[in-house]
Design an enzyme around this catalytic site. Structure first.
Site, PDB file in Angstrom:
ATOM      1  N   CYS A 104       5.203   3.413 -28.703  1.00 46.83           N
ATOM      2  CA  CYS A 104       3.843   3.921 -28.446  1.00 46.83           C
ATOM      3  C   CYS A 104       3.818   5.112 -27.481  1.00 46.83           C
ATOM      4  O   CYS A 104       3.291   6.170 -27.815  1.00 46.83           O
ATOM      5  CB  CYS A 104       2.961   2.817 -27.869  1.00 46.83           C
ATOM      6  SG  CYS A 104       2.778   1.400 -28.951  1.00 46.83           S
ATOM      7  N   HIS A 158      -0.751   5.502 -24.109  1.00 48.49           N
ATOM      8  CA  HIS A 158      -0.246   4.128 -24.083  1.00 48.49           C
ATOM      9  C   HIS A 158      -1.121   3.237 -23.195  1.00 48.49           C
ATOM     10  O   HIS A 158      -1.674   3.701 -22.203  1.00 48.49           O
ATOM     11  CB  HIS A 158       1.202   4.168 -23.579  1.00 48.49           C
ATOM     12  CG  HIS A 158       1.944   2.904 -23.781  1.00 48.49           C
ATOM     13  ND1 HIS A 158       1.712   2.080 -24.851  1.00 48.49           N
ATOM     14  CD2 HIS A 158       2.927   2.310 -23.043  1.00 48.49           C
ATOM     15  CE1 HIS A 158       2.524   1.038 -24.769  1.00 48.49           C
ATOM     16  NE2 HIS A 158       3.262   1.163 -23.687  1.00 48.49           N
TER      17      HIS A 158
END
Ligand SMILES: [Ca+2]
Length: 506
Positions: A104, A158
């Protein structure tokens, strides 16, 4: 009579000098004065709007962990994504788009800054990217610098450490990703890890099932609600609206109605080849060893592989449904017809292929992401482009679509030629990086992987879509490997420091 060169004259005098006839010159001056007085009274349009039309609005949709096992990519696939397909019918679907990094944080940072992990050193999920790149201009920042209002909600950067990776400088307004409401107790009943982490208690997001009862309680519904409210309002400036959908990221919770059609007795399971990992080199085996193998082991040991895969499928369909709500809101707003839309997922996801669960690897299942561009009047409608492209290309493509000035530091390329002609020649492969020195090069036909220890893999997608047979080391493919090696990054930046936080990683 003394004559000045027109270039040295004040602008008004220059106008007179071009008229040889004094009467015409006089008339021109009178007209000029009339125009000026009109402008002073506010009855003329501002000069900017006469020369430069208002820039297009942008809807930027990021999805999390959505792989290629959807009906978007192939009607024969089990995961239903009707709303994303509705979007694809309005633009170009890039069927072979790949992330810059299979996790991510590094994937999102690469996409949003336009910079490769191998250039920045932002490789990991904990890499403190903003501290390492204080001067990087993100996509929304670039739009703000060109007069845009940049807003967003959900997971754009993130989410770990309570959204600490979010970048305030990138948005005028942002609604952080909401937390999943916790069920009264874990739904899967699995309390301890198997095969790793000392057999300790499983983490909070390692759970799946039909939850919560009402979709209004989900983080994604709240994110889409924010966007719906924004789209109902009138905005004086062009906008960049970022919507970060969190599912199908773990925990694999989706409200009960999303499980319909994914009943356990008829669930479609991924194709897994026994012994697939036998031909992996040392670098590939290391990736598996370090890629949280306890996740898959724990699922299998608890005899819940079907339940976990069912929940992933339901979560993907739930994410699709929220995207449908968003598209409806856009369609019903004043901005429905001419907004530029891009949809992407930060990377794909393994569901047991190569005995691997989640991402954190360089194979097709993890690196392939959906990518759709809708650009009214520019991009072809309902076209599929199978050229290999990178999520790194989103930034320069948006710049060109919206007519912004270039950001010279970007490492991707504009996809404009492919938006206009999806069959256009395209000589570039897509590169994905997982940690310093580990790279994958995906051309139209081949995937080549070179690990930091020098070991290699090669797969021929013409007859091996699952990447079951590693061809590296065979003499007949030496030439192909030499060609693909040319695309490996020339620099492997040192990994930047991790973010320091006492908060739980989730
Ligand atoms: Ca294999």
């Amino acid at each position: 009579m003394f004559k000045l060169k027109s270039a040295y004259l004040p602008a008004d005098c220059r106008i007179i000098s071009i008229f040889k006839n004094r009467r015409i010159a006089l008339l021109a001056v009178v007209l000029l004065l009339a125009v000026c007085s009109f402008a002073q009274e506010g009855r003329a349009e501002p000069i900017e709007s006469q020369t430069e039309p208002r820039k297009p609005n942008v809807l930027f949709i990021a999805v999390d962990d959505l792989n290629d096992w959807t009906t978007l990519h192939d009607k024969a696939n089990p995961i239903r994504t009707p709303h994303i397909e509705r979007l694809a019918r309005r633009g170009v679907l890039f069927t072979h788009a790949y992330c810059s990094a299979p996790a991510c944080n590094p994937s999102r940072v690469a996409t949003l800054t336009g910079l490769c992990p191998s250039s920045t050193g932002v490789y990991g999920n904990k890499s403190d990217w903003r501290k390492a790149l204080p001067r990087a201009v993100t996509i929304p920042q670039h739009f703000m610098a060109h007069g845009y209002l940049a807003v967003g909600a959900g997971k754009i950067f993130h989410h770990h450490f309570n959204n600490a990776f979010h970048d305030d400088a990138s948005f005028d307004d942002f609604q952080p990703l909401a937390k999943d409401p916790a069920p009264p107790k874990k739904l899967n009943g699995i309390t301890n890890w198997v095969g790793g982490r000392g057999g300790g208690p499983t983490s909070e997001p390692f759970d799946w099932g039909a939850w919560p009862p009402d979709e209004k309680q989900t983080p994604d519904a709240k994110t889409v609600d924010y966007a719906c409210r924004f789209l109902k309002r009138k905005h004086d400036k062009p906008f960049f609206l970022a919507v970060g959908i969190f599912r199908p990221h773990s925990p694999w919770y989706a409200p009960p109605e999303n499980f319909a059609g994914y009943e356990l007795d008829k669930l479609v399971m991924p194709e897994v080849l026994e012994g697939d990992t036998d031909d992996l080199p040392s670098g590939g085996l290391k990736v598996l060893r370090e890629g949280k193998p306890f996740l898959y082991k724990t699922i299998v040991a608890n005899n819940q592989l079907k339940e976990a895969i069912q929940a992933y499928q339901a979560c993907a369909t739930f994410a699709d449904k929220q995207i449908g709500r968003l598209l409806d809101a856009l369609g019903n707003s004043a901005y429905g017809k001419d907004t530029i839309i891009v949809l992407w997922s930060d990377h794909g996801f393994h569901l047991g292929e190569k005995n691997h669960w989640e991402k954190f690897a360089l194979w097709e299942k993890t690196t392939r992401s959906p990518l759709i561009f809708v650009a009214p009047g520019v991009a072809r409608r309902g076209a599929r482009c199978d050229r290999p492209v990178s999520l790194l290309d989103i930034y320069p493509t948006l710049i060109e679509l919206c007519g912004l000035s270039a950001n010279a530091s970007l490492e991707g390329v504009s996809l404009m030629p492919l938006l206009k002609n999806p069959q256009a020649q395209w000589g570039r492969p897509a590169v994905t990086t997982w940690g310093p020195g580990n790279h994958s090069v995906r051309s139209q036909r081949w995937r080549y992987i070179k690990y930091e220890d020098g070991s290699e893999e090669l797969y021929d997608h013409r007859n091996d879509l699952h990447e079951w047979t590693n061809l590296a080391g065979r003499d007949e493919h030496k030439k192909v490997i030499l060609e693909l090696r040319k695309w490996l990054p020339k620099k492997d930046a040192r990994q930047v420091a991790d973010m320091v936080s006492n908060l739980s990683p989730y």
